[in-house]
Design an enzyme around this catalytic site. Structure first.
Site, mmCIF file in Angstrom:
data_model
loop_
_atom_site.group_PDB
_atom_site.id
_atom_site.type_symbol
_atom_site.label_atom_id
_atom_site.label_comp_id
_atom_site.label_asym_id
_atom_site.label_seq_id
_atom_site.Cartn_x
_atom_site.Cartn_y
_atom_site.Cartn_z
ATOM 1 N N CYS A 20 -3.388 -4.050 4.096
ATOM 2 C CA CYS A 20 -2.372 -4.999 4.588
ATOM 3 C C CYS A 20 -2.593 -6.423 4.082
ATOM 4 O O CYS A 20 -1.768 -7.305 4.316
ATOM 5 C CB CYS A 20 -2.363 -5.012 6.111
ATOM 6 S SG CYS A 20 -2.042 -3.407 6.818
ATOM 7 N N GLU A 67 0.846 -1.187 0.000
ATOM 8 C CA GLU A 67 0.000 0.000 0.000
ATOM 9 C C GLU A 67 0.887 1.244 0.000
ATOM 10 O O GLU A 67 0.477 2.315 0.419
ATOM 11 C CB GLU A 67 -1.011 -0.010 1.131
ATOM 12 C CG GLU A 67 -0.501 -0.302 2.507
ATOM 13 C CD GLU A 67 -1.640 -0.369 3.516
ATOM 14 O OE1 GLU A 67 -2.363 0.609 3.640
ATOM 15 O OE2 GLU A 67 -1.772 -1.416 4.167
ATOM 16 N N HIS A 87 -1.917 -10.817 11.356
ATOM 17 C CA HIS A 87 -1.481 -9.482 10.938
ATOM 18 C C HIS A 87 -1.301 -8.671 12.232
ATOM 19 O O HIS A 87 -2.146 -8.732 13.123
ATOM 20 C CB HIS A 87 -2.538 -8.837 10.037
ATOM 21 C CG HIS A 87 -2.334 -7.364 9.892
ATOM 22 N ND1 HIS A 87 -1.139 -6.831 9.453
ATOM 23 C CD2 HIS A 87 -3.137 -6.300 10.185
ATOM 24 C CE1 HIS A 87 -1.231 -5.509 9.451
ATOM 25 N NE2 HIS A 87 -2.426 -5.163 9.891
#
Ligand code: HMG
Length: 374
Positions: A124, A92, A249
Site C-alpha cells: 500500500c 499492488e 493509510h
C-alpha cells in the site's frame, strides 16, 4: 529523516496541482456480507469500523480506475498533456511481471513521447513512493519544467471467508505534481521500514496471505516510529497541535484508531487524551474510506483528499503511509489555494450517487470470476 531542504535545484515550488478520484460502480454494505458469512454485523461495523466494500464488475479493474482518476485530474489542470514528463503508478494489482501498469494507462491517455513511465510496488506504500519520487525528480531539477502524473490505484480482494474479506475495497487517486495549487509537500519526511511477512501475495496466487495479528503490530509500530521521528525531543502535544488533520493509510478504520491510541499510550497520555486527538484530527478524514473499503495504495490518498476539502490555505496536515512487507513514511502537506474549492469532491459525490448495491447472490457470482489483479 529525509530532507531535501537545501538540496533543491529547482526554484519552482512543487506540490499537488490537481487531484482526480475514481471509485468503482458497485458496492456492498458489510452488514450484507456479515449475513452471508453468518457473522454478527457488529464485528464488521463496530469491531473493524467498516461500512461499505467498493466492488468492480467484470471489465473494471485497477487500469480503468486509474484512467478515470487521471482524466479527472488532467481536466482540472491548465497545461497540455505534452507537459507531462513522468507517469508513475503505485499499485499492488499488477497485470504483468514485466509490463508496468502505467503502460496500459498511458496508452488510454495517449501519453507518448519523452515520458518516463513506470510502476511502483511496495504494497500500500507504492502510491506514496511514486509521489515522493515525482517530487524529488522535480526538486532535483531533472524534470526541466515538466510535470508528473502520479496515480495510486488498486482493487483489494481477499479469498472468500478470509478474515480480511470485510475490509476489501477499491479506488484510484491521481495527482499532478506541478505548482502546489492544491497542496505543497514538505521536503522533509520520516520513513521507517523493517522487513516482515505480515501480508504478501506469492507470484501466481490470486489473493494475499495475511498474518493478521503481526500486520496489526507492524502497522502500530510503524506509526510510533514515524511520529516519534517527527516529534523528536520536542513536546508531542505542541507538535501535533500544529496540524489541522492527521491522515493515515486505512486498511480498516478501526486500525487507525488502534494505532493512535497505542501511540498516545507510548507518550504516556491518558486514553481520554488520545481519544480526543483521534476525534479532533483523524475521525473525519476516514469518511470516504468507510465507503470504499481498503483501496490499498489509494487508501491514504483518499483520506488526504477528504482532509484537504475546504482547508484554509496554509493549514498543515500529516499523511502516514504504510505498506506491508513492511515500509512506512510520514509526510507533511500544506493546503494550497485550491483546497478551498476542492473540485475533486464532485468525483466522489458523482461516483457514490451512481454506484449500485450488490446483494448476497450478486456478490458470490462476482467473486466466482474475481482474481485480485482482475
Ligand atoms: P479477525 O481476526 O477475524 O477479527 O480479523 P477479530 O477477532 O480480531 O475482531 C476484530 C475486532 O472486532 C476486535 O476488536 C473484536 O473484539 C471485535 P479489538 O479487540 O481488536 O478492538 N469484535 C466485535 N465487536 C463488536 N461486536 C462483535 C464483535 N466480534 C468481534 N460481535 C483482521 C481482523 C484485522 C485480522 C482481519 O480483518 C484481516 O486479516 N485484515 C487484513 C489485514 C489488515 O488489514 N491488517 C492491517 C494492518 S496491515 C496494512 O495496513 C496493510 C494492508 O493494507 C496491505 C498492504 O499494505 O498492501 C492490509
Amino acid at each position: 529523516m529525509y530532507d531535501w531542504g537545501d538540496k533543491r535545484m529547482s526554484n519552482t515550488p512543487a506540490g499537488i496541482a490537481s487531484i482526480g478520484i475514481q471509485l468503482p460502480p458497485l458496492f456492498m454494505p458489510v452488514t450484507q456480507l456479515a449475513k452471508l458469512r453468518g457473522v454478527d454485523p457488529n464485528k464488521y461495523t463496530k469491531g473493524l469500523g467498516c461500512k461499505d466494500i467498493a466492488l468492480c464488475p467484470d471489465g473494471h479493474d485497477a487500469v480503468s480506475l486509474a484512467v478515470g482518476a487521471a482524466k479527472r485530474a488532467l481536466s482540472r489542470w491548465d497545461r497540455p498533456l505534452e507537459d507531462i514528463g513522468l507517469i508513475a503508478l503505485g499499485t499492488e494489482s499488477a497485470k504483468d511481471m514485466s509490463r508496468p501498469l502505467s503502460a496500459w494507462v498511458a496508452e488510454e491517455l495517449g501519453l507518448v513521447g519523452a515520458v518516463r513511465s513506470y510502476e511502483v510496488k511496495h504494497a500500500c506504500y507504492g502510491g506514496t513512493l511514486a509521489l515522493r519520487q515525482a517530487l524529488e525528480w522535480n526538486w532535483s531539477g531533472a524534470s526541466a519544467g515538466k510535470a508528473a502524473l502520479v496515480i495510486a490505484s488498486d482493487v483489494a480482494l481477499y479469498s472468500r471467508r478470509d478474515p480480511g474479506e470485510p475490509t476489501q475495497g477499491a479506488g484510484a487517486v491521481a495527482m499532478i505534481i506541478d505548482e502546489p495549487e492544491v497542496a505543497s509537500v514538505s521536503a522533509t519526511s520520516f520513513p521507517f521500514s523493517s522487513p516482515a511477512f505480515d501480508f504478501w501475495r506469492p507470484v501466481g496466487d490470486s489473493f494475499p496471505s495475511v498474518d493478521g495479528q503481526l500486520s496489526l503490530d507492524c502497522y502500530r509500530n510503524a506509526v510510533s516510529e514515524c511520529f516519534g521521528a517527527l516529534i523528536g525531543d520536542r513536546d508531542a502535544r505542541s507538535v501535533l497541535s500544529e496540524y489541522g488533520a492527521m491522515c493515515f493509510h486505512v486498511p480498516f478504520p478501526k486500525m487507525v484508531k488502534k494505532a493512535v491510541l497505542h501511540f498516545g499510550e507510548q507518550l504516556g497520555w491518558s486514553a481520554q487524551e488520545a481519544e480526543r486527538l483521534y476525534r479532533e484530527k483523524v475521525e473525519d478524514t476516514l469518511e470516504w474510506n468507510q465507503l470504499t473499503g481498503n483501496a490499498y495504495t489509494a487508501s491514504l490518498w483518499i483520506s488526504v483528499a477528504r482532509a484537504l476539502v475546504g482547508l484554509r490555505e496554509g493549514t498543515r496536515i500529516t499523511a502516514f503511509s504504510y505498506g506491508s512487507g513492511y515500509g512506512a513514511e510520514l509526510l507533511e502537506l500544506t493546503a494550497g489555494p485550491a483546497a478551498a474549492s476542492a473540485q475533486w469532491v464532485s468525483d466522489v459525490e458523482q461516483d457514490l450517487d451512481a454506484r449500485e448495491p450488490v446483494d448476497m447472490g450478486g456478490y458470490e457470482t462476482l467473486r466466482g470470476h474475481a482474481r485480485a489483479s482482475a
